[in-house]
Design a protein around this motif. Structure first.
Motif, PDB file in Angstrom:
ATOM      1  N   CYS A  97       1.096  -0.974  -0.414  1.00  0.00           N
ATOM      2  CA  CYS A  97      -0.024   0.325   0.314  1.00  0.00           C
ATOM      3  C   CYS A  97       1.039   1.065  -0.058  1.00  0.00           C
ATOM      4  CB  CYS A  97      -0.786  -0.255   1.249  1.00  0.00           C
ATOM      5  SG  CYS A  97      -1.645   1.595   1.305  1.00  0.00           S
ATOM      6  N   PHE A  98       1.168   2.257  -0.784  1.00  0.00           N
ATOM      7  CA  PHE A  98       1.570   3.795  -1.594  1.00  0.00           C
ATOM      8  C   PHE A  98       0.018   4.669  -0.582  1.00  0.00           C
ATOM      9  CE2 PHE A  98       3.876   1.391  -4.138  1.00  0.00           C
ATOM     10  CZ  PHE A  98       5.027   1.216  -3.019  1.00  0.00           C
ATOM     11  N   CYS A  99       0.399   5.315   0.493  1.00  0.00           N
ATOM     12  CA  CYS A  99      -0.264   6.454   0.725  1.00  0.00           C
ATOM     13  C   CYS A  99       0.532   7.742  -0.070  1.00  0.00           C
ATOM     14  CB  CYS A  99      -0.854   6.523   1.848  1.00  0.00           C
ATOM     15  SG  CYS A  99      -1.995   5.485   2.028  1.00  0.00           S
ATOM     16  N   PHE A 100       0.295   8.392  -0.192  1.00  0.00           N
ATOM     17  CA  PHE A 100       0.502   9.784  -0.516  1.00  0.00           C
ATOM     18  C   PHE A 100      -0.091  11.570  -0.710  1.00  0.00           C
ATOM     19  CE2 PHE A 100       0.005   7.753  -4.763  1.00  0.00           C
ATOM     20  CZ  PHE A 100      -0.910   8.660  -5.030  1.00  0.00           C
ATOM     21  N   ASP A 101       0.848  12.419  -0.321  1.00  0.00           N
ATOM     22  CA  ASP A 101      -0.048  13.322  -0.671  1.00  0.00           C
ATOM     23  C   ASP A 101       0.104  14.336  -2.167  1.00  0.00           C
ATOM     24  OD1 ASP A 101      -0.944  15.788   1.549  1.00  0.00           O
ATOM     25  OD2 ASP A 101       0.493  16.565  -0.721  1.00  0.00           O
ATOM     26  N   LEU A 102      -1.184  14.948  -2.327  1.00  0.00           N
ATOM     27  CA  LEU A 102      -0.908  15.324  -3.968  1.00  0.00           C
ATOM     28  C   LEU A 102      -0.124  16.195  -3.846  1.00  0.00           C
ATOM     29  CD1 LEU A 102      -4.444  14.272  -3.845  1.00  0.00           C
ATOM     30  CD2 LEU A 102      -3.332  13.677  -5.435  1.00  0.00           C
ATOM     31  N   SER A 103       0.632  16.749  -2.953  1.00  0.00           N
ATOM     32  CA  SER A 103       0.739  17.704  -3.095  1.00  0.00           C
ATOM     33  C   SER A 103       2.825  17.279  -4.576  1.00  0.00           C
ATOM     34  CB  SER A 103       1.816  18.159  -2.725  1.00  0.00           C
ATOM     35  OG  SER A 103       3.104  17.424  -1.920  1.00  0.00           O
ATOM     36  N   LEU A 104       2.722  15.745  -4.765  1.00  0.00           N
ATOM     37  CA  LEU A 104       3.534  14.667  -5.434  1.00  0.00           C
ATOM     38  C   LEU A 104       2.989  14.968  -7.677  1.00  0.00           C
ATOM     39  CD1 LEU A 104       4.335  11.841  -3.761  1.00  0.00           C
ATOM     40  CD2 LEU A 104       5.592  13.957  -4.055  1.00  0.00           C
ATOM     41  N   LEU A 105       1.434  16.148  -7.149  1.00  0.00           N
ATOM     42  CA  LEU A 105       1.069  15.897  -8.036  1.00  0.00           C
ATOM     43  C   LEU A 105       1.442  17.299  -9.140  1.00  0.00           C
ATOM     44  CD1 LEU A 105      -3.168  14.488  -8.862  1.00  0.00           C
ATOM     45  CD2 LEU A 105      -0.524  12.663  -8.988  1.00  0.00           C
ATOM     46  N   PRO A 106       2.056  17.465 -10.327  1.00  0.00           N
ATOM     47  CA  PRO A 106       2.955  18.764 -10.943  1.00  0.00           C
ATOM     48  C   PRO A 106       1.617  19.415 -11.253  1.00  0.00           C
ATOM     49  CG  PRO A 106       2.820  17.352 -12.728  1.00  0.00           C
ATOM     50  CD  PRO A 106       2.370  16.753 -11.763  1.00  0.00           C
ATOM     51  N   ASP A 107       0.504  18.476 -11.664  1.00  0.00           N
ATOM     52  CA  ASP A 107      -1.024  19.554 -11.939  1.00  0.00           C
ATOM     53  C   ASP A 107      -1.590  20.152 -10.602  1.00  0.00           C
ATOM     54  OD1 ASP A 107      -3.354  20.757 -12.822  1.00  0.00           O
ATOM     55  OD2 ASP A 107      -3.087  18.689 -14.376  1.00  0.00           O
ATOM     56  N   SER A 108      -1.529  21.213  -9.823  1.00  0.00           N
ATOM     57  CA  SER A 108      -1.838  21.693  -8.797  1.00  0.00           C
ATOM     58  C   SER A 108      -3.756  21.906  -9.066  1.00  0.00           C
ATOM     59  CB  SER A 108      -1.605  23.036  -8.619  1.00  0.00           C
ATOM     60  OG  SER A 108      -2.207  24.229  -9.764  1.00  0.00           O
ATOM     61  N   LYS A 109      -4.459  21.818 -10.408  1.00  0.00           N
ATOM     62  CA  LYS A 109      -5.769  21.711 -10.300  1.00  0.00           C
ATOM     63  C   LYS A 109      -6.604  20.106 -10.351  1.00  0.00           C
ATOM     64  CE  LYS A 109      -9.612  23.893 -11.809  1.00  0.00           C
ATOM     65  NZ  LYS A 109      -9.727  24.841 -10.836  1.00  0.00           N
ATOM     66  N   LEU A 110      -5.819  19.226 -10.553  1.00  0.00           N
ATOM     67  CA  LEU A 110      -6.263  17.942 -10.814  1.00  0.00           C
ATOM     68  C   LEU A 110      -5.692  17.497  -9.339  1.00  0.00           C
ATOM     69  CD1 LEU A 110      -6.923  15.424 -11.594  1.00  0.00           C
ATOM     70  CD2 LEU A 110      -4.777  15.038 -11.966  1.00  0.00           C
ATOM     71  N   SER A 111      -4.928  18.073  -8.601  1.00  0.00           N
ATOM     72  CA  SER A 111      -4.907  18.202  -7.077  1.00  0.00           C
ATOM     73  C   SER A 111      -5.897  18.423  -6.277  1.00  0.00           C
ATOM     74  CB  SER A 111      -3.181  18.275  -6.496  1.00  0.00           C
ATOM     75  OG  SER A 111      -2.451  17.765  -7.034  1.00  0.00           O
ATOM     76  N   GLU A 112      -6.659  19.587  -6.566  1.00  0.00           N
ATOM     77  CA  GLU A 112      -7.657  20.262  -5.809  1.00  0.00           C
ATOM     78  C   GLU A 112      -8.980  19.575  -5.702  1.00  0.00           C
ATOM     79  OE1 GLU A 112      -9.170  24.879  -6.845  1.00  0.00           O
ATOM     80  OE2 GLU A 112      -7.308  24.561  -6.638  1.00  0.00           O
ATOM     81  N   ASN A 113      -8.770  19.916  -7.670  1.00  0.00           N
ATOM     82  CA  ASN A 113     -10.202  18.779  -7.564  1.00  0.00           C
ATOM     83  C   ASN A 113     -10.463  17.277  -7.154  1.00  0.00           C
ATOM     84  OD1 ASN A 113     -11.329  20.496  -9.337  1.00  0.00           O
ATOM     85  ND2 ASN A 113     -10.662  19.705 -11.159  1.00  0.00           N
ATOM     86  N   LEU A 114      -9.284  16.524  -6.797  1.00  0.00           N
ATOM     87  CA  LEU A 114      -9.544  15.564  -6.000  1.00  0.00           C
ATOM     88  C   LEU A 114      -9.713  15.857  -4.677  1.00  0.00           C
ATOM     89  CD1 LEU A 114      -6.081  13.851  -7.687  1.00  0.00           C
ATOM     90  CD2 LEU A 114      -8.322  12.714  -7.955  1.00  0.00           C
ATOM     91  N   LEU A 115      -8.999  16.502  -4.448  1.00  0.00           N
ATOM     92  CA  LEU A 115      -9.371  16.848  -2.776  1.00  0.00           C
ATOM     93  C   LEU A 115     -10.552  17.230  -2.786  1.00  0.00           C
ATOM     94  CD1 LEU A 115      -5.759  18.876  -1.514  1.00  0.00           C
ATOM     95  CD2 LEU A 115      -6.860  16.637  -1.159  1.00  0.00           C
ATOM     96  N   ASP A 116     -11.678  18.303  -3.406  1.00  0.00           N
ATOM     97  CA  ASP A 116     -13.025  18.580  -3.298  1.00  0.00           C
ATOM     98  C   ASP A 116     -13.885  17.269  -4.014  1.00  0.00           C
ATOM     99  OD1 ASP A 116     -11.638  20.902  -2.098  1.00  0.00           O
ATOM    100  OD2 ASP A 116     -11.801  21.249  -4.100  1.00  0.00           O
ATOM    101  N   GLY A 117     -12.942  16.502  -3.952  1.00  0.00           N
ATOM    102  CA  GLY A 117     -14.507  15.120  -4.856  1.00  0.00           C
ATOM    103  C   GLY A 117     -14.559  15.305  -6.320  1.00  0.00           C
TER     104      GLY A 117
END
Length: 284
Positions: free
Chosen positions: A89-109
């Motif tokens: 299992c890997f758990c990681f913070d979405l700051s690893l993604l370079p696309d900040s908009k995608l990270s934001e959309n994933l966090l907001d559902g």
């Protein structure tokens, strides 16, 4: 429960790895009680079977399957009676993604990744190869392993988005907010004397409303969930510490070690001591 234990396992980049083999027990047992967290989670099944529930949807997973769990998704893992279950299992913070908009959309559902990539799926081979490359880089600690890990994570998400491996979350925003609020409170107070009345009062809910919404989202009443939560903490201490069973009982919030042993045996079919012995042999 709200889970932020991953932060303690972060090294130079915000990713945590877990890899375990779980011995078969005589009864079905929870590996992970219902929880949520802001990190993105990926699980690869190495051997055996398990039932993974994500936002009230059940997935029966087997060897070779890959499971994605988006941020703030309610999820649990149960191992059937008599089954061995081995996973990475890997758990990681979405700051690893370079696309900040995608990270934001994933966090907001707004963007929700499909949960199960079955071993027979045409997408499975590509994604599993990338997953295993991440694992190899972390295990070997090769020079610049962080770049290899981050690069493969980005390739995974690129592949996921290009192949439309997304779906709609089945957890409504109000339920999500309620679960986050309750889970964060439990994380900080599970060792205390807690009842549905005390937690409802602390979080400014009417007790009847709290109990109804809690059971709707967590599938069990509050007292049963609190026991599950404490027993999961106890399992972790049994495997990772040298504390006695008595000390562990007190550490996770039980006043009576004998009652703790009784509840543990009911839930898992064996005593805490036997659970420790079995799993220390398998994961030695």
């Amino acid at each position: 429960m709200y889970n932020n234990r991953f932060v303690k396992k972060y090294k130079s980049i915000p990713i945590a790895k877990y890899a375990y083999t779980h011995s078969p027990l005589p009864t079905a047992h929870l590996l992970t009680a219902t929880e949520l967290h802001k990190e993105f989670e990926m699980i690869y099944v190495c051997e055996g079977r398990a039932d993974i529930t994500v936002n009230h949807q059940l997935f029966e997973v087997k060897k070779g399957d890959l499971v994605f769990i988006s941020p703030y998704s309610l999820h649990s893992v149960e191992i059937p009676a008599g089954e061995t279950f081995s996973h990475i299992c890997f758990c990681f913070d979405l700051s690893l993604l370079p696309d900040s908009k995608l990270s934001e959309n994933l966090l907001d559902g707004i963007v929700y990744i499909a949960n199960l990539i079955d071993s027979n799926s045409p997408c499975n081979k590509v994604l599993c190869n990338l997953f295993l490359s991440i694992n190899e880089a972390m295990v070997s600690s090769m020079p610049y392993w962080e770049l290899t890990v981050q690069g493969n994570i980005n390739l995974m998400f690129s592949y996921i988005m290009r192949n439309n491996l997304t779906s709609n979350s089945t957890l409504h925003s109000e339920s999500r907010d309620f679960c986050i609020k309750v889970s964060k409170y439990l994380k900080d107070h599970y060792k205390e004397k807690l009842t549905s009345s005390t937690i409802a009062e602390e979080l400014n809910f009417h007790q009847g409303y709290f109990c109804r919404i809690f059971k709707k989202n967590f599938s069990v009443c509050f007292s049963d969930y609190l026991n599950m939560y404490r027993l999961e903490k106890a399992k972790s201490l049994l495997l990772k510490s040298e504390l006695s069973v008595t000390d562990i009982a007190y550490e996770v919030g039980y006043d009576s070690p004998s009652y703790f042993t009784k509840i543990f045996r009911i839930q898992n079919g064996i005593s805490p001591r036997k659970f420790r012995d079995l799993n220390s042999i398998v994961n030695h």
